[in-house]
Write an enzyme that holds these catalytic residues in place. Structure first.
Site, PDB file in Angstrom:
ATOM      1  N   LEU A 147       0.619  -1.103  -0.131  1.00 14.53           N
ATOM      2  CA  LEU A 147      -0.061   0.029  -0.006  1.00 14.53           C
ATOM      3  C   LEU A 147       0.888   1.316   0.060  1.00 14.53           C
ATOM      4  O   LEU A 147       1.947   1.142   0.623  1.00 14.53           O
ATOM      5  CB  LEU A 147      -0.910  -0.209   1.478  1.00 14.53           C
ATOM      6  CG  LEU A 147      -1.973  -1.147   1.386  1.00 14.53           C
ATOM      7  CD1 LEU A 147      -2.704  -0.957   2.827  1.00 14.53           C
ATOM      8  CD2 LEU A 147      -2.875  -1.193   0.420  1.00 14.53           C
ATOM      9  N   ASP A 148       0.453   2.354  -0.795  1.00 13.85           N
ATOM     10  CA  ASP A 148       1.142   3.359  -0.662  1.00 13.85           C
ATOM     11  C   ASP A 148       1.463   4.041   0.796  1.00 13.85           C
ATOM     12  O   ASP A 148       0.640   3.607   1.646  1.00 13.85           O
ATOM     13  CB  ASP A 148       0.654   4.571  -1.550  1.00 13.85           C
ATOM     14  CG  ASP A 148       0.505   4.501  -2.914  1.00 13.85           C
ATOM     15  OD1 ASP A 148       1.229   3.673  -3.418  1.00 13.85           O
ATOM     16  OD2 ASP A 148      -0.193   4.850  -3.472  1.00 13.85           O
ATOM     17  N   MET A 149       2.502   4.469   0.955  1.00 14.78           N
ATOM     18  CA  MET A 149       2.769   5.210   2.380  1.00 14.78           C
ATOM     19  C   MET A 149       1.403   5.955   3.107  1.00 14.78           C
ATOM     20  O   MET A 149       1.228   5.571   4.229  1.00 14.78           O
ATOM     21  CB  MET A 149       3.856   6.268   2.283  1.00 14.78           C
ATOM     22  CG  MET A 149       4.318   6.818   3.629  1.00 14.78           C
ATOM     23  SD  MET A 149       5.576   7.989   3.747  1.00 14.78           S
ATOM     24  CE  MET A 149       5.015   9.424   3.116  1.00 14.78           C
ATOM     25  N   THR A 151      -1.549   5.460   2.071  1.00 16.57           N
ATOM     26  CA  THR A 151      -2.786   4.677   2.189  1.00 16.57           C
ATOM     27  C   THR A 151      -3.021   3.704   3.503  1.00 16.57           C
ATOM     28  O   THR A 151      -1.766   3.040   3.740  1.00 16.57           O
ATOM     29  CB  THR A 151      -2.956   3.921   0.665  1.00 16.57           C
ATOM     30  OG1 THR A 151      -2.748   4.602  -0.207  1.00 16.57           O
ATOM     31  CG2 THR A 151      -4.102   2.916   0.729  1.00 16.57           C
ATOM     32  N   ARG A 253      -5.644   5.534  -7.838  1.00 12.81           N
ATOM     33  CA  ARG A 253      -5.278   7.092  -7.940  1.00 12.81           C
ATOM     34  C   ARG A 253      -5.267   7.441  -9.524  1.00 12.81           C
ATOM     35  O   ARG A 253      -5.947   8.403  -9.736  1.00 12.81           O
ATOM     36  CB  ARG A 253      -4.123   7.427  -7.093  1.00 12.81           C
ATOM     37  CG  ARG A 253      -4.168   7.267  -5.818  1.00 12.81           C
ATOM     38  CD  ARG A 253      -2.869   7.106  -5.067  1.00 12.81           C
ATOM     39  NE  ARG A 253      -2.337   8.393  -4.833  1.00 12.81           N
ATOM     40  CZ  ARG A 253      -0.900   8.854  -4.684  1.00 12.81           C
ATOM     41  NH1 ARG A 253      -0.127   7.800  -4.170  1.00 12.81           N
ATOM     42  NH2 ARG A 253      -0.487   9.979  -4.911  1.00 12.81           N
TER      43      ARG A 253
END
Length: 333
Positions: A147-149, A151, A253
């Protein structure tokens, strides 16, 4: 799949004659349901750990003859060079094979330039300790998706090589034919005409801004498919549930921005929508500023356990800052 341990012996049959050593072992291990990845096997070959008819074989591309016998000892896992750190973890589920956590926004998953420590991997090395049995030959957690930082949400991590290989296969399929279920909640700008839809657009590195991704032609990009469903409309913004059919970097996104509905708070892909915040109520503007990141949360994660075949499904509500923004938008609507 079972973890590789002790003596491993494989006999080359007629179908395997002429095959590369590393490729043959990869297929043979998979058929025997032994968790040995091609990368792990190649490392063992190059280290001189594998013998063919009693002679050390250091060349992964060595061609095999019918009737040859391949033998080696699966060595103990090496300790990870990464340090464990005592960081708080919200553990949803854990057994000897895997662990599911609810990752907070702001936590980087894996060490990388600029984030050498303080990551989820560092925290898991400390939390899991000796229960990590050697993913890829090293005593470390096996990351199969990220997961993105900024998110938040559900993430599964393998603790053993066997679980890592099974989960990796599952995530590579992305639920098209397997048991994987992933659903994200996203707050996006704008209203929708329909109740659901699909974005089918390849994704590649942005041609000018290399730190960003962008939709691209099929020849230049990699296939990416996102299914979205409207959960609640707030007039100037909407809450949608997104299901991934593929797993590309920044996929939700990029795809939502490509439809004219970028995520609220997304400074990378929603920069042109900053002025829309001025149209929100004071409470909603304050909640959006407090959030300070893209409004994206991994809410649902379901899969068949790679070892026990048990059906596992987890659901986690968004964190409080996300919920506060939803409530503020609902009140303003």
């Amino acid at each position: 799949m079972t973890a590789a341990a002790g003596a491993q012996v494989f006999d080359v049959d007629a179908a395997g004659a002429g095959e590369r050593l590393d490729r043959f072992l990869g297929h043979a291990a998979a058929e025997r349901r032994v968790a040995l990845s091609r990368t792990r096997l190649k490392a063992l070959i190059e280290a001189g750990e594998i013998r063919v008819d009693g002679a050390v074989a250091r060349d992964p591309s060595m061609r095999l003859a019918e009737g040859a016998t391949i033998a080696f000892e699966a060595p103990e896992a090496e300790e990870s060079p990464l340090l464990g750190e005592d960081l708080p973890l919200d553990v949803i589920y854990e057994d000897e094979h895997l662990i599911v956590i609810d990752k907070p926004a702001g936590l980087v998953v894996h060490p990388a330039p600029g984030h050498a420590d303080g990551t989820l991997v560092n925290a898991l090395i400390r939390h899991c300790g000796a229960s990590l049995s050697g993913v890829g030959g090293v005593r470390r957690p096996g990351i199969v998706h990220r997961l993105d930082m900024d998110t938040s949400g559900l993430l599964v991590v393998a603790k053993t090589d066997a679980a890592h290989r099974g989960l990796a296969d599952l995530f590579a399929d992305h639920g098209r034919s397997g048991s994987l279920e992933r659903e994200y909640l996203a707050l996006v700008w704008g209203a929708f005409d329909g109740a659901e839809g699909k974005v089918d657009a390849a994704i590649a590195r942005h041609p000018r801004h290399r730190e960003r991704m962008a939709t691209a032609s099929g020849e230049r990009g990699r296939q990416a498919v996102t299914h979205w469903r409207l959960v609640e409309a707030f007039g100037r913004a909407s809450l949608v549930a997104c299901r991934l059919e593929t797993g590309r970097t920044h996929q939700i996104r990029v795809h939502m921005a490509s439809t004219g509905h970028p995520l609220l708070g997304d400074s990378v892909y929603g920069g042109g929508f900053k002025t829309k915040a001025a149209q929100l109520t004071e409470d909603a503007r304050h909640a959006l500023t407090t959030l300070g990141r893209q409004a994206l949360h991994a809410a649902v994660l379901g899969f068949e356990h790679p070892i026990t075949a048990e059906t596992l499904r987890f659901e986690r509500a968004p964190p409080q800052d996300f919920a506060n923004l939803v409530n503020a938008l609902r009140s303003s609507a």
